[in-house]
Design an enzyme around this catalytic site. Structure first.
Site, PDB file in Angstrom:
ATOM      1  N   GLU A 549     -54.547  53.672  59.416  1.00  0.00           N
ATOM      2  CA  GLU A 549     -53.162  53.981  59.058  1.00  0.00           C
ATOM      3  C   GLU A 549     -52.447  54.397  60.332  1.00  0.00           C
ATOM      4  O   GLU A 549     -52.994  55.173  61.128  1.00  0.00           O
ATOM      5  CB  GLU A 549     -53.088  55.125  58.026  1.00  0.00           C
ATOM      6  CG  GLU A 549     -51.628  55.466  57.708  1.00  0.00           C
ATOM      7  CD  GLU A 549     -51.436  56.552  56.654  1.00  0.00           C
ATOM      8  OE1 GLU A 549     -52.442  57.147  56.210  1.00  0.00           O
ATOM      9  OE2 GLU A 549     -50.277  56.806  56.302  1.00  0.00           O
ATOM     10  N   ASN A 608     -46.273  53.400  57.224  1.00  0.00           N
ATOM     11  CA  ASN A 608     -45.509  54.181  56.246  1.00  0.00           C
ATOM     12  C   ASN A 608     -44.060  53.701  56.184  1.00  0.00           C
ATOM     13  O   ASN A 608     -43.441  53.437  57.206  1.00  0.00           O
ATOM     14  CB  ASN A 608     -45.522  55.654  56.625  1.00  0.00           C
ATOM     15  CG  ASN A 608     -46.889  56.269  56.404  1.00  0.00           C
ATOM     16  OD1 ASN A 608     -47.300  56.495  55.268  1.00  0.00           O
ATOM     17  ND2 ASN A 608     -47.619  56.492  57.497  1.00  0.00           N
ATOM     18  N   GLU A 640     -47.128  50.992  53.080  1.00  0.00           N
ATOM     19  CA  GLU A 640     -47.325  52.192  52.254  1.00  0.00           C
ATOM     20  C   GLU A 640     -45.983  52.703  51.754  1.00  0.00           C
ATOM     21  O   GLU A 640     -45.110  53.058  52.535  1.00  0.00           O
ATOM     22  CB  GLU A 640     -48.020  53.294  53.062  1.00  0.00           C
ATOM     23  CG  GLU A 640     -49.480  53.014  53.295  1.00  0.00           C
ATOM     24  CD  GLU A 640     -50.230  54.265  53.749  1.00  0.00           C
ATOM     25  OE1 GLU A 640     -49.656  55.376  53.691  1.00  0.00           O
ATOM     26  OE2 GLU A 640     -51.391  54.116  54.181  1.00  0.00           O
ATOM     27  N   ASP A 670     -48.521  55.112  48.129  1.00  0.00           N
ATOM     28  CA  ASP A 670     -48.996  56.263  48.898  1.00  0.00           C
ATOM     29  C   ASP A 670     -48.915  57.522  48.035  1.00  0.00           C
ATOM     30  O   ASP A 670     -48.109  57.604  47.108  1.00  0.00           O
ATOM     31  CB  ASP A 670     -48.104  56.413  50.138  1.00  0.00           C
ATOM     32  CG  ASP A 670     -48.780  57.237  51.232  1.00  0.00           C
ATOM     33  OD1 ASP A 670     -49.892  57.736  50.997  1.00  0.00           O
ATOM     34  OD2 ASP A 670     -48.179  57.362  52.322  1.00  0.00           O
ATOM     35  N   GLU A 727     -57.357  59.279  50.374  1.00  0.00           N
ATOM     36  CA  GLU A 727     -57.110  59.879  51.688  1.00  0.00           C
ATOM     37  C   GLU A 727     -57.349  61.383  51.606  1.00  0.00           C
ATOM     38  O   GLU A 727     -57.413  61.952  50.512  1.00  0.00           O
ATOM     39  CB  GLU A 727     -55.684  59.583  52.173  1.00  0.00           C
ATOM     40  CG  GLU A 727     -54.588  60.245  51.379  1.00  0.00           C
ATOM     41  CD  GLU A 727     -53.207  59.953  51.946  1.00  0.00           C
ATOM     42  OE1 GLU A 727     -53.088  59.646  53.133  1.00  0.00           O
ATOM     43  OE2 GLU A 727     -52.240  60.053  51.162  1.00  0.00           O
TER      44      GLU A 727
HETATM   45  P1  C2E Z   1     -49.214  60.539  54.784  1.00  0.00           P
HETATM   46  O1  C2E Z   1     -48.659  59.183  54.839  1.00  0.00           O
HETATM   47  O2  C2E Z   1     -49.737  61.006  53.483  1.00  0.00           O
HETATM   48  O3  C2E Z   1     -50.341  60.578  55.866  1.00  0.00           O
HETATM   49  C1  C2E Z   1     -51.509  61.244  55.700  1.00  0.00           C
HETATM   50  C2  C2E Z   1     -51.464  62.545  56.352  1.00  0.00           C
HETATM   51  O4  C2E Z   1     -52.625  63.269  55.978  1.00  0.00           O
HETATM   52  C3  C2E Z   1     -51.483  62.474  57.879  1.00  0.00           C
HETATM   53  O5  C2E Z   1     -50.771  63.554  58.391  1.00  0.00           O
HETATM   54  C4  C2E Z   1     -52.939  62.693  58.200  1.00  0.00           C
HETATM   55  O6  C2E Z   1     -53.160  63.225  59.475  1.00  0.00           O
HETATM   56  C5  C2E Z   1     -53.323  63.682  57.143  1.00  0.00           C
HETATM   57  N1  C2E Z   1     -54.785  63.640  56.870  1.00  0.00           N
HETATM   58  C6  C2E Z   1     -55.625  62.606  56.968  1.00  0.00           C
HETATM   59  N2  C2E Z   1     -56.877  62.955  56.605  1.00  0.00           N
HETATM   60  C7  C2E Z   1     -56.822  64.250  56.262  1.00  0.00           C
HETATM   61  C8  C2E Z   1     -57.775  65.198  55.787  1.00  0.00           C
HETATM   62  O7  C2E Z   1     -58.987  64.890  55.623  1.00  0.00           O
HETATM   63  N3  C2E Z   1     -57.364  66.429  55.515  1.00  0.00           N
HETATM   64  C9  C2E Z   1     -56.055  66.803  55.696  1.00  0.00           C
HETATM   65  N4  C2E Z   1     -55.707  68.050  55.414  1.00  0.00           N
HETATM   66  N5  C2E Z   1     -55.116  65.959  56.139  1.00  0.00           N
HETATM   67  C10 C2E Z   1     -55.510  64.686  56.416  1.00  0.00           C
HETATM   68  P2  C2E Z   1     -49.698  63.331  59.488  1.00  0.00           P
HETATM   69  O8  C2E Z   1     -50.146  62.311  60.448  1.00  0.00           O
HETATM   70  O9  C2E Z   1     -49.383  64.667  59.986  1.00  0.00           O
HETATM   71  O10 C2E Z   1     -48.525  62.734  58.698  1.00  0.00           O
HETATM   72  C11 C2E Z   1     -47.884  63.472  57.769  1.00  0.00           C
HETATM   73  C12 C2E Z   1     -46.921  62.640  57.020  1.00  0.00           C
HETATM   74  O11 C2E Z   1     -45.882  62.210  57.867  1.00  0.00           O
HETATM   75  C13 C2E Z   1     -47.505  61.366  56.464  1.00  0.00           C
HETATM   76  O12 C2E Z   1     -48.161  61.591  55.288  1.00  0.00           O
HETATM   77  C14 C2E Z   1     -46.298  60.536  56.299  1.00  0.00           C
HETATM   78  O13 C2E Z   1     -45.666  60.842  55.094  1.00  0.00           O
HETATM   79  C15 C2E Z   1     -45.439  60.983  57.437  1.00  0.00           C
HETATM   80  N6  C2E Z   1     -45.513  60.016  58.522  1.00  0.00           N
HETATM   81  C16 C2E Z   1     -46.409  59.944  59.540  1.00  0.00           C
HETATM   82  N7  C2E Z   1     -46.119  58.897  60.335  1.00  0.00           N
HETATM   83  C17 C2E Z   1     -45.047  58.276  59.816  1.00  0.00           C
HETATM   84  C18 C2E Z   1     -44.266  57.152  60.161  1.00  0.00           C
HETATM   85  O14 C2E Z   1     -44.517  56.439  61.157  1.00  0.00           O
HETATM   86  N8  C2E Z   1     -43.236  56.829  59.388  1.00  0.00           N
HETATM   87  C19 C2E Z   1     -42.932  57.551  58.272  1.00  0.00           C
HETATM   88  N9  C2E Z   1     -41.923  57.196  57.559  1.00  0.00           N
HETATM   89  N10 C2E Z   1     -43.630  58.617  57.912  1.00  0.00           N
HETATM   90  C20 C2E Z   1     -44.683  58.984  58.655  1.00  0.00           C
HETATM   91 CA    CA Z   2     -50.459  59.924  51.932  1.00  0.00          CA
HETATM   92 CA    CA Z   3     -49.195  57.321  54.432  1.00  0.00          CA
END
Ligand code: C2E
Ligand code: CA
Ligand code: CA
Length: 767
Positions: A549, A608, A640, A670, A727
């Site tokens: 992802e 995403n 997603e 998602d 996830e």
């Molecule tokens: P998301 O799409 O639900 O992405 C999954 C988030 O859960 C990611 O946080 C990831 O680092 C985190 N995660 C993965 N495995 C685990 C785990 O085992 N435990 C826990 N506690 N967390 C885990 P991240 O990277 O901080 O991203 C947060 C949110 O930010 C994402 O949720 C998504 O909604 C948004 N995001 C990130 N990158 C993009 C992007 O390029 N575009 C858009 N529109 N949104 C993004």
């Molecule tokens: Ca997610």
């Molecule tokens: Ca996602």
């Protein structure tokens, strides 16, 4: 006798000449007609005097003077008519009468001049005039018929006509002005009388000449100078009587001397005959003023009449004479009800919300400011109320239902905060309350909101309302800043559906500052390439790598690595998100192209898509464009999407997703199982993958039940032919359970955290 007549005549002629000169200064049309009249009158008198003074032997001269005198009487009447025309306003545009008058006067003048030779009108004879003894001698006029008769007829008919004009005017004018016309009319009648006597008594001296002059003078006075006696006073009293203002006048000792109808009505004394009531009113008022010296004052009063409030403005004014001595006083009373009610109505409209009837932003700010200013010692707080996802609510249930919800919230406030608490609707779905701290009871209000704001008859959707609280430390602070702070508090729990209330503290203020800094740094960060794509592996049940992802990171030159949670919601609010997303998608596609080149065509990248992207860009064009540009298989770019993203304009968005799928893209739901997710979604949305949210399971206390649900969801998805990825997988135990439940793919810290591309490639041997 003859000398007396001549002297009188000369005096009058001089007087009239002076009048003509003096009148020259007045620029009025009526004055011109008067000057014409006076000039003809002067000539008439002079001709008559000349005729009378003609010495014996000058018969021809006497005939000429008498003839001219007769002719001038014609022109005198013409001049009078001219004057009458202007004075009465009759025959304003009419030229016929003047034409007829002039015609006959000309004919008569010619005839009178011809009389010098033909003597068909009159002749002159040297005559001794006796009055007891011989008085004097002169050329007397002896008339001849029918010539003289025709002259008489012309003069008298014209004169009668002019008299008629004055008569009609005098009858048709209001009584006050009648005298102006009457005096002229009477003078006219006298002259005519005297003239007739002269003509038929055959007296040599025509005394009526003197009256002509007197008439001219009367006309001058009444036409220009005379203002009917009492007219001014009466006109003034008329205007006061009719005024929409009540007037009460009192003399020096407090006797009422005048009360107009309006004042009587305002005091409810319309029928009263004497002024006793008003005198008592004045006396009472004076007593209220005490011993202090009287001064002019103005005040407002309200009177309640049934359910109507009347407003009056009363002025008290002293009347002073030229030396400044008090001679009396008056009150003027104006009914201001209409103006004030109108003003209040407008004010109400400007300060109240049309939909809910409570204060709007302006009203709330004003009122809260006033309360804080008047009572700065009471400790107060601002409670900011925000309906979560109100737009979604509106889209799902319709604007009418949205309005109803807002009205309901306003109703709760009305009921909960009856007095001394200011509340209002600031905008859309945002409300604010300013209340004493002890009145704020988080439990009570959240319980209230939870039950009262539930959508009627809808078990699936629960309205979520969040509160931000700011405890006021400085009551002089701008109320809008206080509201901002309360709003910021809400932002800290914005994405947390379990929390209802948040409190502002200084840290949040710092956060606001940081957020502002992030927003303003966006453009530069884009240009600098500060946004990086991190990859988090997605692993199959058998442990092989399937793809990753794409998760964005901001490598800030000063602040270091910033996680997406710190800026994504901000950019969603400010509308930058689509720019950022497009940048990440581009990076993902470039990566896929590179992997393809390396022979790793089986790997995919999930990107995403923010709900806001659906509004700002043409997703179909963008994604198909990207895969064409990088010549990659669309199935390798997984999209997603959260359910909420397609909730608004559902059918349109579902069509878009279908087109994308037809093109070959894989669509993933998602965060399935969090937020508003409902099983219904799976029925309507054609998707390839469901991404289960582990957080959903973690939060519940009953793990066993959660697992049953999760089990069922996986089984159901599989039956629908939808692949499942989970996830947030962190433990081996979770992996074991999910694997038995039938989950196809895993993503989580158990395997790996998101990492830079190079690290990912190195670790997973993608090279
Ligand atoms: P998301 O799409 O639900 O992405 C999954 C988030 O859960 C990611 O946080 C990831 O680092 C985190 N995660 C993965 N495995 C685990 C785990 O085992 N435990 C826990 N506690 N967390 C885990 P991240 O990277 O901080 O991203 C947060 C949110 O930010 C994402 O949720 C998504 O909604 C948004 N995001 C990130 N990158 C993009 C992007 O390029 N575009 C858009 N529109 N949104 C993004
Ligand atoms: Ca997610
Ligand atoms: Ca996602």
């Amino acid at each position: 006798m003859i000398q007396g007549f001549c002297i009188t005549g000369i005096i009058l002629v001089v007087f009239m000449a002076v009048c003509i000169v003096m009148m020259g200064r007045i620029k009025k049309e009526i004055v011109n007609t008067m000057r014409f009249l006076f000039a003809v009158a002067i000539l008439t008198v002079l001709c008559n005097i000349a005729a009378v003074l003609t010495v014996e032997g000058e018969e021809y001269f006497a005939m000429l003077m008498h003839g001219l005198y007769f002719a001038l009487t014609d022109w005198l009447v013409v001049a009078l008519f001219y004057f009458a025309k202007h004075y009465t306003g009759y025959f304003d545009k009419n030229k016929t009468v003047v034409g007829i008058f002039s015609f006959f006067s000309i004919v008569d003048t010619i005839s009178l001049l011809a009389n010098l030779y033909f003597k068909h009108i009159f002749y002159c004879e040297w005559t001794d005039i006796y009055q007891g003894t011989l008085e004097y001698s002169c050329y007397a006029v002896h008339t001849r018929m029918p010539g003289y008769l025709s002259h008489i007829l012309i003069v008298y008919s014209m004169a009668l006509f002019v008299m008629g004009v004055f008569f009609v005017k005098a009858r048709n004018t209001i009584k006050l002005y009648r005298r102006k016309y009457d005096v002229i009319l009477y003078s006219f009648v006298i002259i005519l009388g005297v003239n007739i006597v002269y003509r038929f008594a055959n007296i040599a001296i025509d005394i009526s000449v003197i009256f002509y002059v007197l008439l001219a003078i009367a006309i001058g006075y009444f036409g220009l100078l005379y203002i009917p006696k009492g007219l001014t006073a009466r006109l003034l009293s008329f205007s006061v009587k009719d005024m929409s203002m009540g007037i009460l006048c009192f003399d020096l000792v407090g006797n009422c001397i005048y009360v107009n109808d309006m004042a009587k009505r305002l005091f409810g004394q319309a029928q009263c005959k004497d002024y006793e009531f008003f005198e008592k009113y004045y006396a009472d008022w004076l007593e209220e003023q005490g011993d202090e010296e009287l001064v002019d004052t103005t005040w407002r009063e309200q009177q309640i009449e049934g359910d109507k409030i009347n407003y009056y403005e009363t002025k008290f004014k002293r009347l002073l004479d030229d030396d400044g001595n008090f001679v009396g006083a008056y009150f003027s009373i104006v009914d201001m009800t209409e103006e004030i009610t109108k003003y209040e109505r407008e004010r109400y409209r400007a300060t109240h919300d049309e939909l809910t009837g409570i204060f709007n932003r302006v009203g709330f700010m004003e009122q809260a400011h006033m309360v804080l200013e008047n009572d700065p010692d009471t400790k107060r707080c601002i409670m900011y109320v925000d309906v979560k996802d109100f737009k979604l609510y509106n889209d799902m249930f319709g604007v009418e239902a949205g309005d109803k919800l807002l009205i309901k919230i306003a109703g709760i406030m009305r009921q909960e905060y009856p007095e001394n608490i200011v509340y209002g609707r600031l905008s859309g779905d945002r409300f604010a309350v300013c209340m004493p701290v002890e009145r704020f009871d988080e439990q009570r209000i959240t319980d209230y909101i939870k039950t009262a704001a539930a959508k009627d008859g809808n078990d699936v959707y629960h309205v979520h309302i969040q509160l931000g609280i700011y405890f006021i430390t400085d009551p002089t602070m701008d109320v809008s800043v206080m509201c901002d702070r309360a709003r910021i508090a809400i932002q800290s729990i914005k994405s947390d559906y379990q929390k209802y209330a948040a409190y502002y503290d200084e840290k949040l203020g710092d956060q606001l500052y940081k957020e502002k800094k992030l927003i303003s740094g966006f453009e530069e960060a884009m240009d600098d390439g500060q946004f990086r794509m991190y990859l988090q592996p997605q692993i199959a049940a058998d442990g092989t790598l399937l793809g990753a992802e794409a998760l964005v990171r901001w490598m800030h030159p000063v602040d270091g690595l910033i996680p997406p949670i710190a800026f994504i919601p901000l950019f969603e609010q400010t509308g930058y998100i689509h720019k950022l997303d497009m940048c990440v998608w581009e990076l993902a596609c470039r990566q896929l192209a590179q992997w393809k080149k390396m022979g790793r065509e089986e790997l995919h990248i999930s990107v995403n898509i923010s709900a806001k992207d659906f509004y700002y860009i043409d997703l179909y064009e963008t994604f198909t464009g990207l895969v064409k540009k990088y010549e990659i298989a669309p199935k390798n770019l997984k999209l997603e999407i959260t359910e909420t993203a397609v909730m608004t304009e559902m059918s349109k968005q579902l069509k878009l997703l279908d087109r994308l799928r037809e093109f070959g893209f894989h669509i993933e739901i998602d965060d399935f199982g969090s937020g508003y997710s409902s099983l219904n979604t799976l029925k309507d949305m054609n998707v390839d993958v469901v991404k289960m949210d582990m957080g959903f399971l973690k939060k519940t206390e009953h793990q066993d039940r959660s697992r049953i649900i999760m089990d069922a969801m996986i089984a159901m998805s599989k039956k629908l032919g939808i692949a499942v990825i989970t996830e947030g997988v962190e433990t081996e135990e979770q992996v074991a359970f999910l694997r038995t439940a039938g989950c196809d793919m895993f993503q989580g810290y158990y395997f790996d955290k998101p990492m830079p591309v190079e690290q990912f490639e190195e670790k997973y041997k993608v090279s």
